[in-house]
Design an enzyme around this catalytic site. Structure first.
Site, mmCIF file in Angstrom:
data_model
loop_
_atom_site.group_PDB
_atom_site.id
_atom_site.type_symbol
_atom_site.label_atom_id
_atom_site.label_comp_id
_atom_site.label_asym_id
_atom_site.label_seq_id
_atom_site.Cartn_x
_atom_site.Cartn_y
_atom_site.Cartn_z
ATOM 1 N N GLY A 45 0.852 -1.191 0.000
ATOM 2 C CA GLY A 45 0.000 0.000 0.000
ATOM 3 C C GLY A 45 0.883 1.234 0.000
ATOM 4 O O GLY A 45 2.099 1.143 0.206
ATOM 5 N N SER B 267 2.709 4.782 0.982
ATOM 6 C CA SER B 267 3.362 5.261 2.197
ATOM 7 C C SER B 267 2.305 5.955 3.059
ATOM 8 O O SER B 267 1.516 6.756 2.551
ATOM 9 C CB SER B 267 4.481 6.249 1.836
ATOM 10 O OG SER B 267 5.046 6.774 3.022
ATOM 11 N N GLY B 268 2.246 5.599 4.323
ATOM 12 C CA GLY B 268 1.253 6.183 5.220
ATOM 13 C C GLY B 268 -0.091 5.475 5.192
ATOM 14 O O GLY B 268 -1.023 5.866 5.898
ATOM 15 N N GLY C 122 -0.716 2.553 6.360
ATOM 16 C CA GLY C 122 -0.933 1.866 7.636
ATOM 17 C C GLY C 122 -0.297 0.488 7.722
ATOM 18 O O GLY C 122 -0.565 -0.265 8.659
ATOM 19 N N LYS C 123 0.575 0.163 6.775
ATOM 20 C CA LYS C 123 1.193 -1.176 6.747
ATOM 21 C C LYS C 123 1.939 -1.483 8.046
ATOM 22 O O LYS C 123 1.712 -2.518 8.676
ATOM 23 C CB LYS C 123 2.169 -1.282 5.554
ATOM 24 C CG LYS C 123 1.545 -1.013 4.213
ATOM 25 C CD LYS C 123 2.553 -1.096 3.089
ATOM 26 C CE LYS C 123 3.665 -0.049 3.169
ATOM 27 N NZ LYS C 123 3.181 1.345 3.039
ATOM 28 N N SER D 70 5.979 -1.874 -2.038
ATOM 29 C CA SER D 70 5.958 -2.762 -3.212
ATOM 30 C C SER D 70 4.901 -2.333 -4.228
ATOM 31 O O SER D 70 3.877 -2.996 -4.380
ATOM 32 C CB SER D 70 5.788 -4.231 -2.813
ATOM 33 O OG SER D 70 5.102 -4.420 -1.599
HETATM 34 N N1 LIG Z 1 -7.183 2.004 10.368
HETATM 35 C C1 LIG Z 1 -5.900 2.341 10.365
HETATM 36 N N2 LIG Z 1 -4.966 1.403 10.090
HETATM 37 C C2 LIG Z 1 -3.651 1.731 10.087
HETATM 38 N N3 LIG Z 1 -3.164 2.968 10.331
HETATM 39 C C3 LIG Z 1 -4.061 3.941 10.595
HETATM 40 C C4 LIG Z 1 -5.457 3.667 10.609
HETATM 41 N N4 LIG Z 1 -6.100 4.819 10.887
HETATM 42 C C5 LIG Z 1 -5.151 5.748 11.065
HETATM 43 N N5 LIG Z 1 -3.925 5.239 10.904
HETATM 44 C C6 LIG Z 1 -2.660 5.988 11.032
HETATM 45 O O1 LIG Z 1 -2.025 6.036 9.760
HETATM 46 C C7 LIG Z 1 -0.612 6.073 9.919
HETATM 47 C C8 LIG Z 1 0.006 4.958 9.093
HETATM 48 O O2 LIG Z 1 1.416 5.032 9.150
HETATM 49 P P1 LIG Z 1 2.361 3.791 8.877
HETATM 50 O O3 LIG Z 1 3.736 4.207 9.244
HETATM 51 O O4 LIG Z 1 1.806 2.575 9.512
HETATM 52 O O5 LIG Z 1 2.229 3.650 7.287
HETATM 53 P P2 LIG Z 1 3.074 2.734 6.306
HETATM 54 O O6 LIG Z 1 2.080 2.180 5.338
HETATM 55 O O7 LIG Z 1 3.900 1.772 7.063
HETATM 56 O O8 LIG Z 1 3.974 3.787 5.550
HETATM 57 P P3 LIG Z 1 5.474 3.633 4.940
HETATM 58 O O9 LIG Z 1 5.329 2.918 3.627
HETATM 59 O O10 LIG Z 1 5.925 5.042 4.749
HETATM 60 O O11 LIG Z 1 6.308 2.892 5.932
HETATM 61 C C9 LIG Z 1 -0.325 5.927 11.411
HETATM 62 O O12 LIG Z 1 -0.087 7.202 11.956
HETATM 63 C C10 LIG Z 1 -1.626 5.333 11.933
HETATM 64 O O13 LIG Z 1 -1.846 5.672 13.284
HETATM 65 MG MG LIG Z 2 5.978 1.417 7.164
#
Ligand SMILES: Nc1ncnc2c1ncn2[C@@H]1O[C@H](COP(=O)(O)OP(=O)(O)OP(=O)(O)O)[C@@H](O)[C@H]1O
Ligand SMILES: [Mg+2]
Length: 207
Positions: free
Chosen positions: A33, A35-36, A38-39, A107
């Site tokens: 998914g 960036s951001g 929620g992974k 990815s």
């Molecule tokens: N239902 C949800 N599931 C996951 N995260 C959520 C949800 N609602 C809000 N958020 C918020 O969204 C943000 C997701 O950030 P996260 O670092 O997990 O993203 P990521 O996909 O790992 O990004 P990256 O690819 O940059 O590492 C967090 O601040 C989290 O608290």
């Molecule tokens: Mg991440």
């Protein structure tokens, strides 16, 4: 080079023995998914819950592989491909050891994910963390979208580099409609049967 390697399978502890001892199958949950999206957040919540249920579980994330295993790789297309390949191979070793591995990597392309699926075969469980770009940009957890919009980062997925939506994921988690806890619970519930997670079989499906 591979022809000089000699398998030592006869003496090794077999995967099935490990899985019986662990009380669940090994497998790799590949969270993809923007960036951001929620992974990492969902992977961490799932890891915590499974660990507390006695599951052999491990998160592989950019943070714990980029600094060591893949410390020599950058962000060119070729290096991203190699980064993904190495993570998939390490995840495979963990899965063969009976672990449930949670991999959180953007990815972005179908080609990258197909390469992972090829390495992992039946152990591959693709999870699409489905969060619209606008929401990821609103969250901007790492401040990267602002930098990408300002032109300080090039080829940023979703801005000036494409994200190709998964066509047939094992599971889709629409995070705008789920709390972190609900998303984690939904994923765990979906894994119980395919990974034969015995210690969780009595836990009710959330919502
Ligand atoms: N239902 C949800 N599931 C996951 N995260 C959520 C949800 N609602 C809000 N958020 C918020 O969204 C943000 C997701 O950030 P996260 O670092 O997990 O993203 P990521 O996909 O790992 O990004 P990256 O690819 O940059 O590492 C967090 O601040 C989290 O608290
Ligand atoms: Mg991440």
């Amino acid at each position: 080079m591979a022809e000089h390697l000699h398998p030592i399978h006869d003496r090794l502890v077999q995967r099935a023995e490990r899985e019986t001892a662990n009380g669940h199958r090994g497998g790799v949950v590949w969270l993809t998914g923007l960036s951001g999206s929620g992974k990492s957040t969902i992977a961490a919540a799932v890891e915590r819950r499974l660990f507390e249920q006695g599951v052999f579980v491990r998160v592989l994330d950019g943070d714990n592989v980029r600094s060591g295993l893949n410390g020599n790789l950058g962000f060119s297309l070729e290096d991203r491909r190699e980064n993904t390949r190495r993570v998939a191979e390490v995840a495979k070793l963990f899965a063969e050891a009976g672990a449930i591995v949670l991999c959180s990597f953007v990815s972005p392309t179908r080609q990258l994910r197909a390469a992972v699926a090829e390495i992992l075969g039946d152990d591959y469980f693709e999870v699409f963390v489905d969060t619209p770009l606008e929401e990821c940009e609103r969250r901007d957890v790492k401040g990267l979208y602002a930098k990408a919009r300002a032109g300080e980062i090039r080829d940023f997925t979703g801005i000036d580099s494409p994200y190709e939506t998964p066509t047939a994921p094992f599971l889709t988690l629409p995070t705008e409609r789920l709390t972190v806890s609900e998303a984690a619970g939904t994923l765990i519930a979906a894994l119980i049967t395919p990974l034969s997670i015995q210690s969780l079989s009595s836990v009710p499906t959330p919502r």
